[in-house]
Design a protein around this motif. Structure first.
Motif, PDB file in Angstrom:
ATOM      1  N   ILE A 187       0.824  -1.206   0.000  1.00  0.00           N
ATOM      2  CA  ILE A 187       0.000   0.000   0.000  1.00  0.00           C
ATOM      3  C   ILE A 187       0.861   1.260   0.000  1.00  0.00           C
ATOM      4  N   ALA A 188       1.870   1.299   0.878  1.00  0.00           N
ATOM      5  CA  ALA A 188       2.651   2.523   1.066  1.00  0.00           C
ATOM      6  C   ALA A 188       3.849   2.640   0.133  1.00  0.00           C
ATOM      7  N   GLY A 189       4.356   1.500  -0.361  1.00  0.00           N
ATOM      8  CA  GLY A 189       5.492   1.543  -1.267  1.00  0.00           C
ATOM      9  C   GLY A 189       6.844   1.550  -0.591  1.00  0.00           C
ATOM     10  N   TRP A 190       6.874   1.317   0.720  1.00  0.00           N
ATOM     11  CA  TRP A 190       8.145   1.213   1.433  1.00  0.00           C
ATOM     12  C   TRP A 190       7.906   0.408   2.700  1.00  0.00           C
ATOM     13  N   GLY A 191       8.955   0.094   3.447  1.00  0.00           N
ATOM     14  CA  GLY A 191       8.813  -0.612   4.712  1.00  0.00           C
ATOM     15  C   GLY A 191       9.631  -1.882   4.769  1.00  0.00           C
ATOM     16  N   ILE A 192       9.526  -2.579   5.893  1.00  0.00           N
ATOM     17  CA  ILE A 192      10.202  -3.856   6.124  1.00  0.00           C
ATOM     18  C   ILE A 192       9.180  -4.811   6.722  1.00  0.00           C
ATOM     19  N   SER A 193       9.117  -6.015   6.179  1.00  0.00           N
ATOM     20  CA  SER A 193       8.231  -7.036   6.739  1.00  0.00           C
ATOM     21  C   SER A 193       8.968  -7.690   7.905  1.00  0.00           C
ATOM     22  N   VAL A 194       8.657  -7.272   9.118  1.00  0.00           N
ATOM     23  CA  VAL A 194       9.468  -7.658  10.266  1.00  0.00           C
ATOM     24  C   VAL A 194       9.355  -9.143  10.603  1.00  0.00           C
ATOM     25  N   ASP A 195       8.285  -9.811  10.135  1.00  0.00           N
ATOM     26  CA  ASP A 195       8.169 -11.239  10.450  1.00  0.00           C
ATOM     27  C   ASP A 195       9.120 -12.097   9.624  1.00  0.00           C
ATOM     28  N   ALA A 196       9.825 -11.494   8.668  1.00  0.00           N
ATOM     29  CA  ALA A 196      10.806 -12.232   7.879  1.00  0.00           C
ATOM     30  C   ALA A 196      12.241 -11.890   8.273  1.00  0.00           C
ATOM     31  N   VAL A 197      12.396 -11.102   9.331  1.00  0.00           N
ATOM     32  CA  VAL A 197      13.718 -10.686   9.796  1.00  0.00           C
ATOM     33  C   VAL A 197      14.237 -11.680  10.831  1.00  0.00           C
ATOM     34  N   VAL A 198      15.547 -11.955  10.812  1.00  0.00           N
ATOM     35  CA  VAL A 198      16.164 -12.793  11.839  1.00  0.00           C
ATOM     36  C   VAL A 198      15.808 -12.222  13.211  1.00  0.00           C
ATOM     37  N   ALA A 199      15.460 -13.095  14.149  1.00  0.00           N
ATOM     38  CA  ALA A 199      14.903 -12.656  15.430  1.00  0.00           C
ATOM     39  C   ALA A 199      15.758 -11.606  16.137  1.00  0.00           C
ATOM     40  N   ASP A 200      17.081 -11.772  16.122  1.00  0.00           N
ATOM     41  CA  ASP A 200      17.951 -10.830  16.819  1.00  0.00           C
ATOM     42  C   ASP A 200      17.868  -9.418  16.255  1.00  0.00           C
ATOM     43  N   PHE A 201      17.412  -9.284  15.003  1.00  0.00           N
ATOM     44  CA  PHE A 201      17.448  -7.991  14.338  1.00  0.00           C
ATOM     45  C   PHE A 201      16.062  -7.372  14.135  1.00  0.00           C
ATOM     46  N   ILE A 202      15.002  -8.001  14.691  1.00  0.00           N
ATOM     47  CA  ILE A 202      13.661  -7.432  14.530  1.00  0.00           C
ATOM     48  C   ILE A 202      13.595  -6.031  15.146  1.00  0.00           C
ATOM     49  N   ALA A 203      14.131  -5.885  16.336  1.00  0.00           N
ATOM     50  CA  ALA A 203      14.092  -4.568  16.982  1.00  0.00           C
ATOM     51  C   ALA A 203      14.905  -3.545  16.197  1.00  0.00           C
ATOM     52  N   GLY A 204      16.032  -3.971  15.641  1.00  0.00           N
ATOM     53  CA  GLY A 204      16.832  -3.064  14.822  1.00  0.00           C
ATOM     54  C   GLY A 204      16.107  -2.650  13.557  1.00  0.00           C
ATOM     55  N   ALA A 205      15.374  -3.600  12.949  1.00  0.00           N
ATOM     56  CA  ALA A 205      14.580  -3.272  11.763  1.00  0.00           C
ATOM     57  C   ALA A 205      13.480  -2.278  12.113  1.00  0.00           C
ATOM     58  N   ALA A 206      12.835  -2.478  13.263  1.00  0.00           N
ATOM     59  CA  ALA A 206      11.776  -1.562  13.694  1.00  0.00           C
ATOM     60  C   ALA A 206      12.338  -0.173  13.968  1.00  0.00           C
ATOM     61  N   GLU A 207      13.530  -0.121  14.555  1.00  0.00           N
ATOM     62  CA  GLU A 207      14.172   1.176  14.762  1.00  0.00           C
ATOM     63  C   GLU A 207      14.405   1.877  13.423  1.00  0.00           C
ATOM     64  N   GLN A 208      14.916   1.133  12.445  1.00  0.00           N
ATOM     65  CA  GLN A 208      15.166   1.710  11.128  1.00  0.00           C
ATOM     66  C   GLN A 208      13.880   2.261  10.520  1.00  0.00           C
ATOM     67  N   LEU A 209      12.767   1.571  10.746  1.00  0.00           N
ATOM     68  CA  LEU A 209      11.486   2.011  10.189  1.00  0.00           C
ATOM     69  C   LEU A 209      11.027   3.346  10.778  1.00  0.00           C
ATOM     70  N   VAL A 210      11.130   3.505  12.095  1.00  0.00           N
ATOM     71  CA  VAL A 210      10.671   4.776  12.667  1.00  0.00           C
ATOM     72  C   VAL A 210      11.620   5.913  12.312  1.00  0.00           C
ATOM     73  N   VAL A 211      12.905   5.605  12.201  1.00  0.00           N
ATOM     74  CA  VAL A 211      13.862   6.629  11.744  1.00  0.00           C
ATOM     75  C   VAL A 211      13.508   7.057  10.315  1.00  0.00           C
ATOM     76  N   ASP A 212      13.231   6.076   9.447  1.00  0.00           N
ATOM     77  CA  ASP A 212      12.850   6.389   8.069  1.00  0.00           C
ATOM     78  C   ASP A 212      11.541   7.171   8.022  1.00  0.00           C
ATOM     79  N   GLY A 213      10.586   6.788   8.881  1.00  0.00           N
ATOM     80  CA  GLY A 213       9.312   7.489   8.907  1.00  0.00           C
ATOM     81  C   GLY A 213       9.475   8.958   9.257  1.00  0.00           C
ATOM     82  N   ALA A 214      10.350   9.253  10.213  1.00  0.00           N
ATOM     83  CA  ALA A 214      10.608  10.642  10.581  1.00  0.00           C
ATOM     84  C   ALA A 214      11.308  11.378   9.446  1.00  0.00           C
ATOM     85  N   ARG A 215      12.231  10.706   8.765  1.00  0.00           N
ATOM     86  CA  ARG A 215      12.934  11.334   7.637  1.00  0.00           C
ATOM     87  C   ARG A 215      11.983  11.647   6.490  1.00  0.00           C
ATOM     88  N   ARG A 216      10.887  10.884   6.399  1.00  0.00           N
ATOM     89  CA  ARG A 216       9.879  11.140   5.370  1.00  0.00           C
ATOM     90  C   ARG A 216       8.955  12.292   5.751  1.00  0.00           C
TER      91      ARG A 216
END
Length: 344
Positions: A187-216
């Motif tokens: 729908i939005a044309g960007w993002g990360i599907s966090v359920d496909a991320v290695v477990a140790d890096f899910i929180a890091g992926a989520a951090e990247q998403l909110v940082v990207d959201g603010a940059r947008r």
């Protein structure tokens, strides 16, 4: 992606409200791009005004240039009958956008065919390279971070976030929907599907998403929730997303009338008041968060039953409650903005 003439692939699933949720999400939030829905079992009809066709050739004739896999199947795998459909799309010069767990770019034969046809294979669930653990930048993001959380899976967490974004933008608030799953990405044309991320890096992926959201440009970030903290199978992704996105605010989502985890008989749902306490207690100590409203999915209820369910939820929790699709998201957004003002 947005702006591309699209056929939604829904073979055998166009009438399924559960497994066809990607199709329904795109029809609701990106309708202008959709030229056709492909389902030979329902060809000749329409869904929300969009023609249902029986073949890739029919979709191409209507101008489709991208085929979006519009289903979320059990286990995230393609039904055997879809292999022909995928190859027909590529042969017709139509790129394919896929949100299932099986990646098209791992199919050497299909990759070769796509290269020859000059089209793209896009695996929306493939994580980007370079993901790592959180750095703490999530807490420093200069935005009000709101996460939709729920009593169960597939109850409308994405829908609630998108409805809140629509309402916020209509009020002139600089808001951004933050996609964390394949349908949100489509729908939005960007993002990360966090359920496909290695477990140790899910929180890091989520951090990247909110940082990207603010940059947008998002001053209000509406993060799409996943799973449920009390789910017997999918709580892991929920916790990683929660800690990585570091929300200050939660919207608690619930399917009105549900008493057990869907698909897990014998696993009772927690009460709304218990869920409020659970989420507030498990937020990052460095970033306390509050549940400010209850978003109810009342799709199976009458108007009177839906109104009563909202009153009951408010009586139990002391929080405003509404179905944002049925009643509008206004009361939920009011609670979010009030929370934002209290944060300073």
């Amino acid at each position: 992606m947005r702006g591309e003439p699209t056929v939604i692939l829904a073979e055998g699933f166009s009438g399924d409200t559960h497994y066809g949720k990607t199709m329904r999400g795109v029809l609701r939030y990106r309708p202008d791009d959709v030229r056709a829905i492909l389902d030979s079992e329902a060809a000749g009809g329409t869904i929300e005004g969009v023609p249902v066709v029986g073949s890739v050739a029919d979709a191409a004739a209507l101008g489709a240039r991208v085929a979006l896999v519009g289903v979320a199947t059990q286990g995230g795998r393609f039904p055997a009958s879809w292999q022909t459909i995928l190859r027909d799309c590529v042969s017709a010069g139509i790129s394919v956008e896929n949100g299932l767990h099986v990646f098209l770019t791992d199919d050497e034969e299909l990759v070769a065919l796509a290269r020859e046809a000059g089209v793209e294979l896009r695996d929306l669930r493939r994580p980007p390279a370079g993901l790592d653990c959180p750095t703490g930048e999530n807490i420093r993001v200069p935005a009000h971070r709101v996460l939709t959380v729920g009593s169960d899976c597939a109850i409308g967490k994405m829908t609630v976030a998108l409805e809140l974004e629509r309402e916020a933008r209509s009020r002139g608030v600089a808001s951004e929907f933050v996609p964390t799953g394949q349908t949100g990405i489509a729908i939005a044309g960007w993002g990360i599907s966090v359920d496909a991320v290695v477990a140790d890096f899910i929180a890091g992926a989520a951090e990247q998403l909110v940082v990207d959201g603010a940059r947008r440009g998002g001053e209000l970030l509406l993060v799409e929730g996943q799973g449920s903290l009390s789910h017997p199978a999918y709580s892991g992704v929920t916790l990683g997303l929660l800690h990585g996105s570091a929300p200050q605010t939660f919207i608690l989502c619930h399917r009105a009338g549900a008493t057990e985890v869907d698909g897990y008989p014998g696993h009772p749902l927690l009460s709304l008041s218990a869920l409020v306490a659970l989420h507030e207690s498990i937020a990052l100590p460095a970033c306390p968060a509050k549940v400010v409203a209850i978003a109810l999915n009342t799709a199976t209820l009458t108007d009177a039953e839906a109104a009563a369910a909202c009153l009951d939820a408010t009586a139990e929790t002391g929080l405003p409650a509404a179905d944002p699709v049925r009643h509008g998201p206004g009361p939920l957004l009011d609670a979010v903005l009030e929370r934002g003002r209290s944060l300073g």
